[in-house]
Design an enzyme around this catalytic site. Sequence first.
Site, PDB file in Angstrom:
ATOM      1  N   HIS A 133      35.990  66.046   3.504  1.00  0.00           N
ATOM      2  CA  HIS A 133      36.963  67.127   3.908  1.00  0.00           C
ATOM      3  C   HIS A 133      36.869  66.800   5.249  1.00  0.00           C
ATOM      4  O   HIS A 133      35.759  67.039   6.271  1.00  0.00           O
ATOM      5  CB  HIS A 133      35.528  68.200   4.177  1.00  0.00           C
ATOM      6  N   ARG A 191      43.463  64.881  12.525  1.00  0.00           N
ATOM      7  CA  ARG A 191      44.083  65.186  13.674  1.00  0.00           C
ATOM      8  C   ARG A 191      45.518  64.775  14.139  1.00  0.00           C
ATOM      9  O   ARG A 191      46.192  64.963  14.512  1.00  0.00           O
ATOM     10  CB  ARG A 191      42.721  65.404  14.564  1.00  0.00           C
ATOM     11  N   ASP A 237      32.837  67.996   7.158  1.00  0.00           N
ATOM     12  CA  ASP A 237      33.672  68.803   7.948  1.00  0.00           C
ATOM     13  C   ASP A 237      34.291  67.837   8.884  1.00  0.00           C
ATOM     14  O   ASP A 237      33.397  69.173   9.967  1.00  0.00           O
ATOM     15  CB  ASP A 237      33.065  70.366   7.831  1.00  0.00           C
TER      16      ASP A 237
END
Length: 452
Positions: free
Chosen positions: A61, A65, A313
């Site tokens: 995860h 970008r 994350d």
Amino acid sequence: MALLAIHNALLVLAGGERHGGVVVGDDGRIEAVLDGARTASAATVVDAHGRLLFPGFVDAHVHMREPGYTQKEDFTSGTLAAAAGGVTTVLCMPNTRPSITDFPGLENARRAAEARAAVDFGFQAGITRGNLTDLAGLWSAGVTSFEAFMADVPDDDRLDTAEHLRAALAEVARCDAIVGVYCGAQSVIAAERTRLQRIGRNDVHAFAEARPALNEVAGLALLLEIAAATGARIVVRQVSSGRGAALIRRAKADALCRLIAAEVTPHHLLLDRSALDRHGTAAQMLPPLRTPADNAALLAGLGDGTLDFVASDHAPHAPAEKDRADAWSAASGTPGLDTLVPAVLHCARTARLTWPLVAEILAHRPAALFGLDKRKGRIAVGLDGDLVLVDPDATRTVERAMIRSRAGRSAFEGTTLVGWPVLTVLRGHVVAESGRPVLGHLRGRLVIRNAA
């Protein structure tokens, strides 16, 4: 001659721990697993001095970008942070520009990664209200999962009604794919935000209060029912509350649906809302940090199998996007690739998790869940020579200078963690040593699902 031989290690294997070593051949795959004091010759020989040798860790995860938001992160900065932190494979989320919601978006991301990534990488494709006809082709192209968002994303990307969610999960089931789902109830968030703004609240605690555990549980309950009705295989992303973990425990016990896994992040295991007082918007994230009682419940869930794996994350933002007095306008997320592994090693000590369980939750399970286990996730002959040597007693306090992500600031800043990687190996090549990337000509490779 073999590329690499590591001797005198405590190997962390699927069946337990044993002293030995590993040899990686010139094809980058594990050639031999050595017992005891046996040694072998190689171009590079490492004495592990009895430290722990894990399979390369898989972070399932990661918001890398690139393309489109390189002021936040790019494949160079992000994957160097991964290598330094002991992560050898990253699975990248779809919220780029263009987004990974169709084949051109997937190709754009692949080209960027192949040019710059320092570790291996795969891609997860987003589901929107308008791209259901693209899913079969994306799955055939080898994406490791689909990703659906029930809240906290723009309208066209948000599956916040039973109708939208059912249509998406039915298509996932038709493809026999898997889908990771960020659970929430946008109506709860909207109502709480309106109430808080009406009384003039714009602080980081208000942002968190607008997303109570009720938000997570309401979204999760709807997801479980629709997954049961459609037969879709689901991975619940970012479980953040004890109430959420309890609902997952019951769903697994009742075999309510094809819930194949539940994910938890290191910050929801170790940090609580007091971090908002210390770090302000640097600790603002989705889902928000919660209470020490939630931390304890999530750690217990990791130990008893309710929660299946840990992922970072990794969600970096440029400092100017984070450092805002009005929390409603500040970006949410924290970099996590630098700290994922030491945070989980620290949890292993505090929650009495075994080292083989650490290998399960950071390597074997994510590799198996996302279809990479023919190459990744275990120390075994024939698999990629991805290895991480760990000093379980190393104690360090996270400082801003340690964060190699372009984001710079981390919610873990000031946190002391016990257990750190000292050597990261990708396909037999050393890519980081003592927390510092080893710059060379090796590039990360695309990983796709076993069956694709």
